[in-house]
Design a protein around this motif. Structure first.
Motif, mmCIF file in Angstrom:
data_model
loop_
_atom_site.group_PDB
_atom_site.id
_atom_site.type_symbol
_atom_site.label_atom_id
_atom_site.label_comp_id
_atom_site.label_asym_id
_atom_site.label_seq_id
_atom_site.Cartn_x
_atom_site.Cartn_y
_atom_site.Cartn_z
ATOM 1 N N SER A 118 13.187 6.526 -32.096
ATOM 2 C CA SER A 118 11.840 6.001 -31.898
ATOM 3 C C SER A 118 11.819 4.584 -31.345
ATOM 4 N N HIS A 119 12.963 3.888 -31.342
ATOM 5 C CA HIS A 119 12.967 2.501 -30.865
ATOM 6 C C HIS A 119 12.484 2.466 -29.415
ATOM 7 N N PRO A 120 11.446 1.677 -29.105
ATOM 8 C CA PRO A 120 10.878 1.706 -27.750
ATOM 9 C C PRO A 120 11.870 1.322 -26.654
ATOM 10 N N LEU A 121 12.771 0.373 -26.940
ATOM 11 C CA LEU A 121 13.729 -0.038 -25.917
ATOM 12 C C LEU A 121 14.768 1.064 -25.681
ATOM 13 N N MET A 122 15.204 1.736 -26.743
ATOM 14 C CA MET A 122 16.132 2.859 -26.577
ATOM 15 C C MET A 122 15.447 3.993 -25.814
ATOM 16 N N GLN A 123 14.169 4.210 -26.069
ATOM 17 C CA GLN A 123 13.424 5.217 -25.306
ATOM 18 C C GLN A 123 13.410 4.865 -23.816
ATOM 19 N N GLN A 124 13.220 3.593 -23.511
ATOM 20 C CA GLN A 124 13.222 3.162 -22.106
ATOM 21 C C GLN A 124 14.582 3.377 -21.466
ATOM 22 N N VAL A 125 15.646 3.098 -22.218
ATOM 23 C CA VAL A 125 16.995 3.316 -21.695
ATOM 24 C C VAL A 125 17.207 4.799 -21.387
ATOM 25 N N LEU A 126 16.807 5.661 -22.311
ATOM 26 C CA LEU A 126 16.995 7.098 -22.120
ATOM 27 C C LEU A 126 16.198 7.608 -20.925
ATOM 28 N N ARG A 127 14.986 7.097 -20.751
ATOM 29 C CA ARG A 127 14.182 7.517 -19.599
ATOM 30 C C ARG A 127 14.794 7.018 -18.290
ATOM 31 N N ALA A 128 15.294 5.775 -18.307
ATOM 32 C CA ALA A 128 15.893 5.218 -17.097
ATOM 33 C C ALA A 128 17.196 5.924 -16.741
ATOM 34 N N PHE A 129 17.957 6.323 -17.768
ATOM 35 C CA PHE A 129 19.265 6.951 -17.525
ATOM 36 C C PHE A 129 19.115 8.424 -17.162
ATOM 37 N N GLY A 130 18.221 9.109 -17.834
ATOM 38 C CA GLY A 130 17.939 10.497 -17.503
ATOM 39 C C GLY A 130 18.928 11.514 -18.015
ATOM 40 N N LYS A 131 19.861 11.086 -18.866
ATOM 41 C CA LYS A 131 20.845 11.999 -19.441
ATOM 42 C C LYS A 131 21.045 11.658 -20.911
ATOM 43 N N PRO A 132 21.633 12.572 -21.702
ATOM 44 C CA PRO A 132 21.877 12.258 -23.115
ATOM 45 C C PRO A 132 22.892 11.134 -23.272
ATOM 46 N N VAL A 133 22.701 10.347 -24.307
ATOM 47 C CA VAL A 133 23.587 9.223 -24.596
ATOM 48 C C VAL A 133 24.220 9.429 -25.972
ATOM 49 N N ALA A 134 25.545 9.530 -25.991
ATOM 50 C CA ALA A 134 26.276 9.556 -27.261
ATOM 51 C C ALA A 134 26.314 8.131 -27.796
ATOM 52 N N ALA A 135 25.878 7.946 -29.030
ATOM 53 C CA ALA A 135 25.777 6.576 -29.539
ATOM 54 C C ALA A 135 25.993 6.527 -31.041
ATOM 55 N N PRO A 136 27.253 6.595 -31.480
ATOM 56 C CA PRO A 136 27.531 6.347 -32.896
ATOM 57 C C PRO A 136 27.315 4.869 -33.197
ATOM 58 N N SER A 137 27.332 4.498 -34.459
ATOM 59 C CA SER A 137 27.115 3.106 -34.824
ATOM 60 C C SER A 137 28.130 2.204 -34.133
ATOM 61 N N ALA A 138 27.657 1.035 -33.690
ATOM 62 C CA ALA A 138 28.469 0.127 -32.873
ATOM 63 C C ALA A 138 29.339 -0.767 -33.745
ATOM 64 N N ASN A 139 30.292 -0.138 -34.427
ATOM 65 C CA ASN A 139 31.228 -0.848 -35.290
ATOM 66 C C ASN A 139 32.585 -0.158 -35.212
ATOM 67 N N VAL A 140 33.626 -0.884 -35.565
ATOM 68 C CA VAL A 140 34.929 -0.258 -35.704
ATOM 69 C C VAL A 140 34.844 0.740 -36.842
ATOM 70 N N SER A 141 35.423 1.924 -36.654
ATOM 71 C CA SER A 141 35.267 3.004 -37.621
ATOM 72 C C SER A 141 35.682 2.551 -39.019
ATOM 73 N N GLY A 142 34.796 2.814 -39.990
ATOM 74 C CA GLY A 142 35.050 2.423 -41.363
ATOM 75 C C GLY A 142 34.435 1.100 -41.749
#
Length: 311
Positions: A118-142
């Motif tokens: 629902s984040h509006p900026l992420m929605q804009q990114v998805l619309r601009a990119f036009g494809k699915p985005v894999a996006a796990p949490s932005a941290n080193v695993s664990g």
């Protein structure tokens, strides 16, 4: 001069199209984004996070219609999507035969994890990119998940071409994950929606088969996860010498941190990872955490903390 939201969205889309990684804001936590259809780009996520390759990733899309092009939605899956999308729910459903998301993002499974953020900026990114985005949490695993752009920069520094700053995450916990096969729904991961909210729509949720030796069907099912470097001691009332206390509710005036002085589990969820990171940065001998009531989102918080304490 800082770029505006649309300029940031177009810059992120261009970076994703080059096969590079982008730090992206969502309402849950910040994600480490890559083109979900590009296996080489997705491999960069695993390399950056040090993430086990058997742990599938969530693909983010702009709408339910876009999700249905990738996964098979039963009436129950569609009911959940319509109730909670856009929002902090990921649905694991069977893959479409012509699913564009690469096998690596799905960990070779015949299911796919999908979410409409629902984040509006992420929605804009998805619309601009036009494809699915894999996006796990932005941290080193664990490690604790990031809830601000600064957390992402602290984690990866100049290893990322771009980090899009969308402000602090409103939810502060990863999405809840529910697998829906036909008319059966299984709660795979607690998160930004409570069990009660989900069951009000889906009915009683099944538990995953604890005896299964199969690879995890969902992110967040690895036992020791979300862990700071320091040992974590749960259900504490005070910190000893060299320890740092994270309180909850009134009565922790002397604690270095308090997830919610008012005892609000929603506020605690939003502060959880930030405070774990801040406590860990003090290099304590241990992080002591007060008891969190397992009601509403408190159940998800307690789940995260048990994983953090696992040694």
């Amino acid at each position: 001069m800082d770029q505006g939201p649309m300029e940031n969205a177009f810059a992120a889309a261009a970076t994703l199209a080059r096969g590079d990684l982008v730090g992206l804001p969502t309402e849950t936590v910040y994600g480490l984004g890559a083109d979900a259809t590009d296996a080489e780009a997705v491999a960069k996520i695993f390399a950056a996070k040090g993430r086990p390759h058997f742990n599938p990733l969530i693909s983010h899309v702009v709408s339910l219609e876009a999700a249905e092009a990738l996964g098979v939605f039963s009436p129950l899956a569609r009911k959940l999507a319509e109730a909670f999308w856009p929002g902090p729910l990921s649905l694991v459903v069977p893959r479409q035969p012509d699913c564009a998301v690469c096998d690596l993002a799905c960990a070779g499974l015949d299911t796919i994890a999908l979410r409409v953020p629902s984040h509006p900026l992420m929605q804009q990114v998805l619309r601009a990119f036009g494809k699915p985005v894999a996006a796990p949490s932005a941290n080193v695993s664990g490690r604790p998940s990031p809830t601000t752009a600064d957390h992402v920069l602290a984690e990866f520094g100049d290893k990322l071409t771009l980090v899009v700053d969308g402000g602090p995450c409103a939810v502060g916990l990863e999405s809840a994950v529910v697998a829906v096969i036909g008319d059966q729904a299984t709660l795979l991961r607690l998160g930004g929606l409570s069990r009660a909210e989900l069951e009000a729509v889906a009915g009683p949720l099944l538990a995953p088969d604890a005896s299964s030796k199969a690879a995890p069907a969902s992110p967040g099912m690895v036992l020791r996860h979300y862990a700071p470097s320091a040992p974590v001691r749960l259900n504490g009332t005070s910190a000893g010498s060299g320890e740092v206390m994270i309180g909850f509710g009134p009565g922790f005036d002397g604690a270095e941190f308090n997830l919610s002085a008012a005892g609000d589990v929603v506020e605690a969820a939003a502060h959880l990872f930030s405070m774990l990171r801040a406590a860990d940065a003090l290099n304590p001998s241990a992080i002591v955490i007060a008891t969190i009531p397992e009601t509403g989102l408190g159940e998800a918080i307690a789940d995260r903390l048990r994983r953090a304490a696992e040694r």
